[in-house]
Design a protein around this motif. Sequence first.
Motif, PDB file in Angstrom:
ATOM      1  N   ALA A   9       0.865  -1.179   0.000  1.00 19.97           N
ATOM      2  CA  ALA A   9       0.000   0.000   0.000  1.00 19.97           C
ATOM      3  C   ALA A   9       0.899   1.226   0.000  1.00 19.97           C
ATOM      4  O   ALA A   9       2.035   1.184   0.477  1.00 19.97           O
ATOM      5  CB  ALA A   9      -0.923   0.003   1.220  1.00 19.97           C
ATOM      6  N   THR A  10       0.371   2.307  -0.549  1.00 20.23           N
ATOM      7  CA  THR A  10       1.121   3.562  -0.596  1.00 20.23           C
ATOM      8  C   THR A  10       0.478   4.568   0.342  1.00 20.23           C
ATOM      9  O   THR A  10      -0.728   4.800   0.282  1.00 20.23           O
ATOM     10  CB  THR A  10       1.139   4.139  -2.022  1.00 20.23           C
ATOM     11  OG1 THR A  10       1.857   3.248  -2.876  1.00 20.23           O
ATOM     12  CG2 THR A  10       1.825   5.504  -2.044  1.00 20.23           C
ATOM     13  N   VAL A  11       1.287   5.156   1.214  1.00 17.08           N
ATOM     14  CA  VAL A  11       0.821   6.212   2.106  1.00 17.08           C
ATOM     15  C   VAL A  11       1.588   7.479   1.762  1.00 17.08           C
ATOM     16  O   VAL A  11       2.822   7.481   1.752  1.00 17.08           O
ATOM     17  CB  VAL A  11       1.034   5.865   3.588  1.00 17.08           C
ATOM     18  CG1 VAL A  11       0.465   6.974   4.476  1.00 17.08           C
ATOM     19  CG2 VAL A  11       0.399   4.530   3.936  1.00 17.08           C
ATOM     20  N   ILE A  12       0.863   8.532   1.463  1.00 18.76           N
ATOM     21  CA  ILE A  12       1.472   9.830   1.215  1.00 18.76           C
ATOM     22  C   ILE A  12       1.352  10.675   2.483  1.00 18.76           C
ATOM     23  O   ILE A  12       0.276  10.740   3.091  1.00 18.76           O
ATOM     24  CB  ILE A  12       0.791  10.549   0.035  1.00 18.76           C
ATOM     25  CG1 ILE A  12       1.218   9.912  -1.292  1.00 18.76           C
ATOM     26  CG2 ILE A  12       1.124  12.041   0.028  1.00 18.76           C
ATOM     27  CD1 ILE A  12       0.547  10.520  -2.500  1.00 18.76           C
ATOM     28  N   VAL A  13       2.433  11.294   2.870  1.00 25.52           N
ATOM     29  CA  VAL A  13       2.440  12.261   3.966  1.00 25.52           C
ATOM     30  C   VAL A  13       2.760  13.620   3.363  1.00 25.52           C
ATOM     31  O   VAL A  13       3.806  13.801   2.741  1.00 25.52           O
ATOM     32  CB  VAL A  13       3.483  11.902   5.045  1.00 25.52           C
ATOM     33  CG1 VAL A  13       3.436  12.930   6.182  1.00 25.52           C
ATOM     34  CG2 VAL A  13       3.236  10.495   5.589  1.00 25.52           C
ATOM     35  N   SER A  88      -5.561  10.672  -5.085  1.00 19.95           N
ATOM     36  CA  SER A  88      -4.305  11.162  -5.640  1.00 19.95           C
ATOM     37  C   SER A  88      -4.094  12.606  -5.209  1.00 19.95           C
ATOM     38  O   SER A  88      -5.024  13.279  -4.754  1.00 19.95           O
ATOM     39  CB  SER A  88      -4.307  11.073  -7.165  1.00 19.95           C
ATOM     40  OG  SER A  88      -5.273  11.957  -7.717  1.00 19.95           O
ATOM     41  N   VAL A  89      -2.870  13.073  -5.351  1.00 17.36           N
ATOM     42  CA  VAL A  89      -2.548  14.474  -5.106  1.00 17.36           C
ATOM     43  C   VAL A  89      -1.921  15.049  -6.364  1.00 17.36           C
ATOM     44  O   VAL A  89      -1.195  14.361  -7.082  1.00 17.36           O
ATOM     45  CB  VAL A  89      -1.592  14.647  -3.908  1.00 17.36           C
ATOM     46  CG1 VAL A  89      -2.254  14.180  -2.624  1.00 17.36           C
ATOM     47  CG2 VAL A  89      -0.268  13.939  -4.129  1.00 17.36           C
ATOM     48  N   THR A  90      -2.246  16.308  -6.638  1.00 18.55           N
ATOM     49  CA  THR A  90      -1.668  17.017  -7.770  1.00 18.55           C
ATOM     50  C   THR A  90      -0.564  17.933  -7.269  1.00 18.55           C
ATOM     51  O   THR A  90      -0.759  18.689  -6.318  1.00 18.55           O
ATOM     52  CB  THR A  90      -2.733  17.855  -8.499  1.00 18.55           C
ATOM     53  OG1 THR A  90      -3.792  16.988  -8.915  1.00 18.55           O
ATOM     54  CG2 THR A  90      -2.142  18.548  -9.717  1.00 18.55           C
ATOM     55  N   LEU A  91       0.603  17.855  -7.909  1.00 18.35           N
ATOM     56  CA  LEU A  91       1.767  18.612  -7.486  1.00 18.35           C
ATOM     57  C   LEU A  91       1.966  19.852  -8.346  1.00 18.35           C
ATOM     58  O   LEU A  91       1.486  19.927  -9.479  1.00 18.35           O
ATOM     59  CB  LEU A  91       3.016  17.734  -7.553  1.00 18.35           C
ATOM     60  CG  LEU A  91       2.964  16.411  -6.785  1.00 18.35           C
ATOM     61  CD1 LEU A  91       4.281  15.660  -6.942  1.00 18.35           C
ATOM     62  CD2 LEU A  91       2.654  16.646  -5.315  1.00 18.35           C
ATOM     63  N   ALA A  92       2.706  20.809  -7.804  1.00 16.62           N
ATOM     64  CA  ALA A  92       2.990  22.031  -8.552  1.00 16.62           C
ATOM     65  C   ALA A  92       3.771  21.742  -9.824  1.00 16.62           C
ATOM     66  O   ALA A  92       3.664  22.470 -10.810  1.00 16.62           O
ATOM     67  CB  ALA A  92       3.766  23.003  -7.664  1.00 16.62           C
ATOM     68  N   ASP A 100      -3.082   5.082  -1.187  1.00 17.72           N
ATOM     69  CA  ASP A 100      -4.109   4.291  -0.519  1.00 17.72           C
ATOM     70  C   ASP A 100      -4.588   5.005   0.744  1.00 17.72           C
ATOM     71  O   ASP A 100      -5.770   4.967   1.070  1.00 17.72           O
ATOM     72  CB  ASP A 100      -3.563   2.903  -0.180  1.00 17.72           C
ATOM     73  CG  ASP A 100      -3.240   2.091  -1.428  1.00 17.72           C
ATOM     74  OD1 ASP A 100      -4.182   1.743  -2.160  1.00 17.72           O
ATOM     75  OD2 ASP A 100      -2.048   1.832  -1.671  1.00 17.72           O
ATOM     76  N   TYR A 101      -3.641   5.640   1.430  1.00 14.99           N
ATOM     77  CA  TYR A 101      -3.965   6.486   2.583  1.00 14.99           C
ATOM     78  C   TYR A 101      -3.126   7.753   2.493  1.00 14.99           C
ATOM     79  O   TYR A 101      -2.023   7.751   1.923  1.00 14.99           O
ATOM     80  CB  TYR A 101      -3.679   5.763   3.908  1.00 14.99           C
ATOM     81  CG  TYR A 101      -4.666   4.670   4.211  1.00 14.99           C
ATOM     82  CD1 TYR A 101      -5.846   4.946   4.897  1.00 14.99           C
ATOM     83  CD2 TYR A 101      -4.432   3.366   3.798  1.00 14.99           C
ATOM     84  CE1 TYR A 101      -6.768   3.952   5.160  1.00 14.99           C
ATOM     85  CE2 TYR A 101      -5.349   2.364   4.055  1.00 14.99           C
ATOM     86  CZ  TYR A 101      -6.520   2.660   4.736  1.00 14.99           C
ATOM     87  OH  TYR A 101      -7.438   1.671   4.989  1.00 14.99           O
ATOM     88  N   LEU A 102      -3.653   8.827   3.065  1.00 13.91           N
ATOM     89  CA  LEU A 102      -2.957  10.108   3.031  1.00 13.91           C
ATOM     90  C   LEU A 102      -2.976  10.736   4.415  1.00 13.91           C
ATOM     91  O   LEU A 102      -4.024  10.771   5.071  1.00 13.91           O
ATOM     92  CB  LEU A 102      -3.618  11.046   2.021  1.00 13.91           C
ATOM     93  CG  LEU A 102      -3.002  12.449   1.872  1.00 13.91           C
ATOM     94  CD1 LEU A 102      -3.050  12.901   0.413  1.00 13.91           C
ATOM     95  CD2 LEU A 102      -3.745  13.476   2.737  1.00 13.91           C
ATOM     96  N   VAL A 322      -3.441   4.951  10.595  1.00 12.25           N
ATOM     97  CA  VAL A 322      -3.278   4.340   9.273  1.00 12.25           C
ATOM     98  C   VAL A 322      -2.902   2.872   9.404  1.00 12.25           C
ATOM     99  O   VAL A 322      -3.478   1.995   8.729  1.00 12.25           O
ATOM    100  CB  VAL A 322      -2.220   5.096   8.448  1.00 12.25           C
ATOM    101  CG1 VAL A 322      -1.875   4.321   7.177  1.00 12.25           C
ATOM    102  CG2 VAL A 322      -2.716   6.487   8.094  1.00 12.25           C
ATOM    103  N   LEU A 323      -1.942   2.568  10.273  1.00  7.25           N
ATOM    104  CA  LEU A 323      -1.497   1.188  10.440  1.00  7.25           C
ATOM    105  C   LEU A 323      -2.630   0.303  10.958  1.00  7.25           C
ATOM    106  O   LEU A 323      -2.762  -0.862  10.547  1.00  7.25           O
ATOM    107  CB  LEU A 323      -0.303   1.142  11.389  1.00  7.25           C
ATOM    108  CG  LEU A 323       0.980   1.799  10.854  1.00  7.25           C
ATOM    109  CD1 LEU A 323       2.039   1.872  11.946  1.00  7.25           C
ATOM    110  CD2 LEU A 323       1.514   1.041   9.647  1.00  7.25           C
ATOM    111  N   SER A 324      -3.470   0.835  11.839  1.00  8.77           N
ATOM    112  CA  SER A 324      -4.613   0.058  12.339  1.00  8.77           C
ATOM    113  C   SER A 324      -5.600  -0.233  11.217  1.00  8.77           C
ATOM    114  O   SER A 324      -6.099  -1.369  11.088  1.00  8.77           O
ATOM    115  CB  SER A 324      -5.317   0.819  13.468  1.00  8.77           C
ATOM    116  OG  SER A 324      -4.497   0.930  14.606  1.00  8.77           O
TER     117      SER A 324
END
Length: 421
Positions: A9-13, A88-92, A100-102, A322-324
């Motif tokens: 899974a992908t987590v964005i911070v 998803s997130v859009t970047l500059a 999957d989680y943010l 998130v981990l839970s």
Amino acid sequence: MAENTEGTATVIVIGGGYAGVMAANRLTQHAGLTVRLINPRPHFVERIRLHQLVCGSDDAVTDYPQVLASDVDLVVDTVERIDAAGRSVTLASGDSIGYDYLICAVGSHSTGEAVSGTAVSGTAAPGTAAPGPAVPGAAEFAHPIATLESARRLRDALAAAPATAAVTVVGAGPTGIETAAELAETSGHAVTLVCGEVLGPYLHPSGRRYVAKHLARLGVSVLQGPGAEVTAVSRDSVRLGDGRTLPSDVTVWTAGFAVPDLARRSALSTDAAGRILTDETLTSVDDPRIIAAGDISAPSGLPLRMSCQAAMFLGAHAADTVLSRIAGNPPTPLDQGFFGQCISLGRRAGIFQLAHKNDTAKRLHISGRPGAKLKEIVCRHIIRTVAGEARKPGSTTWPKDPGRRQLLQSEPGEPGTQVPL
């Protein structure tokens, strides 16, 4: 909605400040995760040292390899928008990254600060101007100090000012007190601290008296009480509520903090200040895959005090949530207490105001040179704690506040919030 623990899974911070780095490091205890930290700069900014940067005793910068786990993918860019529906997130830069989680940990900035949409507890990149303070002229003529760039600009402005320049610091909180004291001790300028109603509102009266006496010893003129609020700022003066006009060649603005408008632009539910509304697990009331941490979070409409102390532990709690969820377990509700508040008064004195776990000041404080040493120990300990989480994810613990549940039962919070008790 939980991910398969055997898969990936992908987590964005979003945000590389105290909350974001703590969250990213803590997430690495799950070997199956891809963790991406998005931050406008390639280095970590120690926001609590920015007043030292202004006066030349510290650069307030730490390289990310010293505090960030090697397993975390650092993306140096700015998030323009969160697409919750598309995950998803859009970047500059124009790129888009899926998740999957943010975890949103974009922090706060001074009111009127020129920042991008991802201001991160002192790590925001310069960009579009945030809404300025309501005080006329403050956005145009006052110098904020909450980001690396603004602190550097203030340092340059002070260096260019003549020795006889009058300096006014607006704001009676820790940033204002620390900046005024540091400037008075090191710069040689005449410094005035405009407090509004009271100096150091968080402090116990005994601690407040000590701070006032020490500022006086440093030569800082402290203005507080009725009429001691700034109503207008010009290039060379400030006007007070009681009609007085004070000469001010350099005006420093520390009166109030705001959060970036990323959440609002992304159509997430926020409180009146723009903080993301969450339940007590720090999960957005709109989307169980979006978690908020640090200054941007408003759990149950009752956010904690904006501080690096709260941010670190909120970041850790956000990672645990998130981990839970990934493990298919119900996340635990927030249970966070406080130690107190440290304020430096130049390099040779300070105060550590002890507090009850509910973040209200006790009578007891440690001041003078021991207070200064303790403040420095705390600053170094914060970096060691964040770095320690990189080396041993899941190791950070924090004080608990059993009284929060009683507070939630007595306070209605924001409409639409979830309050699991």
